[in-house]
Motif scaffolding. Structure first.
Motif, PDB file in Angstrom:
ATOM      1  N   ALA A  63      93.741   3.878  71.725  1.00  0.00           N
ATOM      2  CA  ALA A  63      94.883   2.971  71.641  1.00  0.00           C
ATOM      3  C   ALA A  63      95.042   2.379  70.252  1.00  0.00           C
ATOM      4  O   ALA A  63      96.118   1.880  69.922  1.00  0.00           O
ATOM      5  N   HIS A  64      93.988   2.456  69.426  1.00  0.00           N
ATOM      6  CA  HIS A  64      94.043   1.791  68.125  1.00  0.00           C
ATOM      7  C   HIS A  64      93.647   2.724  66.975  1.00  0.00           C
ATOM      8  O   HIS A  64      94.498   3.384  66.393  1.00  0.00           O
ATOM      9  N   SER A  65      92.359   2.818  66.667  1.00  0.00           N
ATOM     10  CA  SER A  65      91.967   3.520  65.445  1.00  0.00           C
ATOM     11  C   SER A  65      92.342   4.996  65.453  1.00  0.00           C
ATOM     12  O   SER A  65      92.673   5.555  64.402  1.00  0.00           O
ATOM     13  N   MET A  66      92.295   5.663  66.599  1.00  0.00           N
ATOM     14  CA  MET A  66      92.562   7.095  66.660  1.00  0.00           C
ATOM     15  C   MET A  66      93.998   7.439  67.045  1.00  0.00           C
ATOM     16  O   MET A  66      94.325   8.612  67.234  1.00  0.00           O
ATOM     17  N   ALA A  67      94.837   6.434  67.156  1.00  0.00           N
ATOM     18  CA  ALA A  67      96.224   6.700  67.552  1.00  0.00           C
ATOM     19  C   ALA A  67      96.926   7.619  66.553  1.00  0.00           C
ATOM     20  O   ALA A  67      97.664   8.523  66.945  1.00  0.00           O
ATOM     21  N   ILE A  68      96.675   7.417  65.267  1.00  0.00           N
ATOM     22  CA  ILE A  68      97.322   8.271  64.262  1.00  0.00           C
ATOM     23  C   ILE A  68      96.792   9.702  64.353  1.00  0.00           C
ATOM     24  O   ILE A  68      97.542  10.674  64.179  1.00  0.00           O
ATOM     25  N   ILE A  69      95.503   9.865  64.639  1.00  0.00           N
ATOM     26  CA  ILE A  69      94.924  11.202  64.766  1.00  0.00           C
ATOM     27  C   ILE A  69      95.508  11.913  65.978  1.00  0.00           C
ATOM     28  O   ILE A  69      95.880  13.093  65.912  1.00  0.00           O
ATOM     29  N   GLU A  70      95.603  11.199  67.095  1.00  0.00           N
ATOM     30  CA  GLU A  70      96.184  11.777  68.303  1.00  0.00           C
ATOM     31  C   GLU A  70      97.633  12.194  68.071  1.00  0.00           C
ATOM     32  O   GLU A  70      98.066  13.274  68.488  1.00  0.00           O
ATOM     33  N   THR A  71      98.385  11.339  67.395  1.00  0.00           N
ATOM     34  CA  THR A  71      99.793  11.644  67.135  1.00  0.00           C
ATOM     35  C   THR A  71      99.942  12.871  66.253  1.00  0.00           C
ATOM     36  O   THR A  71     100.722  13.782  66.553  1.00  0.00           O
ATOM     37  N   LEU A  72      99.196  12.923  65.162  1.00  0.00           N
ATOM     38  CA  LEU A  72      99.303  14.068  64.268  1.00  0.00           C
ATOM     39  C   LEU A  72      98.783  15.340  64.934  1.00  0.00           C
ATOM     40  O   LEU A  72      99.306  16.435  64.686  1.00  0.00           O
ATOM     41  N   ASN A  73      97.757  15.210  65.770  1.00  0.00           N
ATOM     42  CA  ASN A  73      97.272  16.371  66.508  1.00  0.00           C
ATOM     43  C   ASN A  73      98.392  16.978  67.350  1.00  0.00           C
ATOM     44  O   ASN A  73      98.572  18.192  67.398  1.00  0.00           O
ATOM     45  N   ASN A  74      99.156  16.125  68.022  1.00  0.00           N
ATOM     46  CA  ASN A  74     100.267  16.608  68.842  1.00  0.00           C
ATOM     47  C   ASN A  74     101.353  17.238  67.983  1.00  0.00           C
ATOM     48  O   ASN A  74     101.937  18.267  68.353  1.00  0.00           O
TER      49      ASN A  74
END
Length: 341
Positions: free
Chosen positions: A168-179
């Motif tokens: 929900a916080h630190s990895m949100a950008i990683i999850e978004t770019l992964n998608n």
């Protein structure tokens, strides 16, 4: 996987050149690459080791990610069991580590086809998997002493809560770019053409499948390692090992897949396209990625520091519903595609 709008609140007192507000969202404009006929990778691991997004996708799951070395879910789990006084059972207590197939812990097969004809002939689609898994009767910690079961339950929940908070916080950008990366790769014209060539090759070998991802799912289902039960197995029980006939059949499927992957250059094109998109997205979003890594490292340090308190306040009944999400696939993703220039 979930696409989230990136927003990170950072304290300007501790970071130089900090702006007044967080990033409004990830930069998502990319240019469609032209990759031609690149050579097939020696392995999926070899392909991913040279791609710039791999360290971010492996954050928290690999001890040598290069971003936060050692700050892994595995290490946090061990620290928790040690603090609880049952560190000797850490390896026997499963915990909700993030799924990371195809990235820091790659598998030979995926949307890119099957990489490795020798491995296909030896293990087929069982490469990297353990048949006959499942939760033991009595719960995931039934084999531990009673007191250790309570500690393992607490640590399970602590890890799960940490996992969910980071997504929900630190990895949100990683999850978004992964998608974004996953979507652009599977929608890329050169990859789609290679997939069609792969499918035509498979048809000549007697197999009908629209793409490599659907095929390996079909193969895993046939031996009870996929989302559906294998023929002849109890659909309500844990999967058992494949029969000799099932194993022979799935190896034949894997060999055909691997040969057609080479003929169509499916894997070479897939990973070349992916590497190009990754480079573009990482460069455009480097500041936000760096901020996410800093936040993750701070959260990890805080979790270690507050572990004694967390052990006192966390329930010993494991929440087996699982983590809220995971990232790391970089495979098929039915999400809206980022814009192209």
């Amino acid at each position: 996987m979930h696409i989230r709008t990136w927003g990170l609140v950072i304290c300007c007192a501790v970071l130089p050149a900090c702006t007044a507000g967080p990033p409004k969202g990830p930069a998502a404009t990319v240019t469609t690459p032209a990759v031609g006929r690149p050579p097939a990778p020696a392995s999926v691991a070899a392909a991913l080791s040279s791609e710039v997004f791999t360290p971010y996708a492996a954050l928290g799951a690999a001890a040598n990610d290069g971003l936060a070395p050692g700050d892994t879910y595995d290490a946090l789990h061990t620290a928790c069991m040690n603090d609880a006084g049952y560190g000797q059972y850490a390896a026997d207590a499963p915990y909700p580590a993030r799924t990371n197939h195809g990235l820091g812990f790659p598998q030979a097969f995926g949307p890119w086809g099957y990489v490795g004809t020798a491995l296909a002939a030896q293990e087929g689609f069982l490469a990297g998997s353990v048949p006959g898994g499942g939760v033991p009767v009595g719960g995931p910690f039934a084999s531990l002493p009673t007191a250790a079961q309570a500690a393992a339950g607490k640590c399970f929940n602590i890890l799960e809560n940490f996992n969910n908070a980071q997504f929900a916080h630190s990895m949100a950008i990683i999850e978004t770019l992964n998608n974004y990366i996953s979507t652009d790769v599977v929608q890329d014209g050169e990859f789609k053409k290679a997939d069609r060539n792969w499918s035509a090759c498979m048809a000549k070998n007697g197999y009908s499948s629209p793409d490599a991802e659907a095929f390996w799912s079909q193969a895993l289902n046939s031996i009870g390692q996929g989302p559906g039960p294998a023929p002849g197995q109890n659909p309500s029980g844990p999967p058992g090992p494949p029969t000799a006939a099932q194993d022979k059949a799935q190896i034949a499927m894997a060999v055909a897949d691997a040969n057609c992957t080479l003929t169509s250059d499916l894997a070479g094109i897939y990973f070349a396209v992916q590497a190009n998109y990754e480079q573009q997205f990482v460069i455009a979003n480097q500041q936000a990625l760096n901020a996410g890594v800093r936040e993750y490292k701070a959260a990890f340090a805080k979790a270690l520091k507050t572990m004694p308190t967390l052990l006192q306040t966390t329930s010993a009944t494991p929440n087996l519903l699982g983590p809220a999400g995971h990232h790391g696939g970089r495979g098929h993703s039915a999400k809206p595609s980022p814009s192209h220039s």
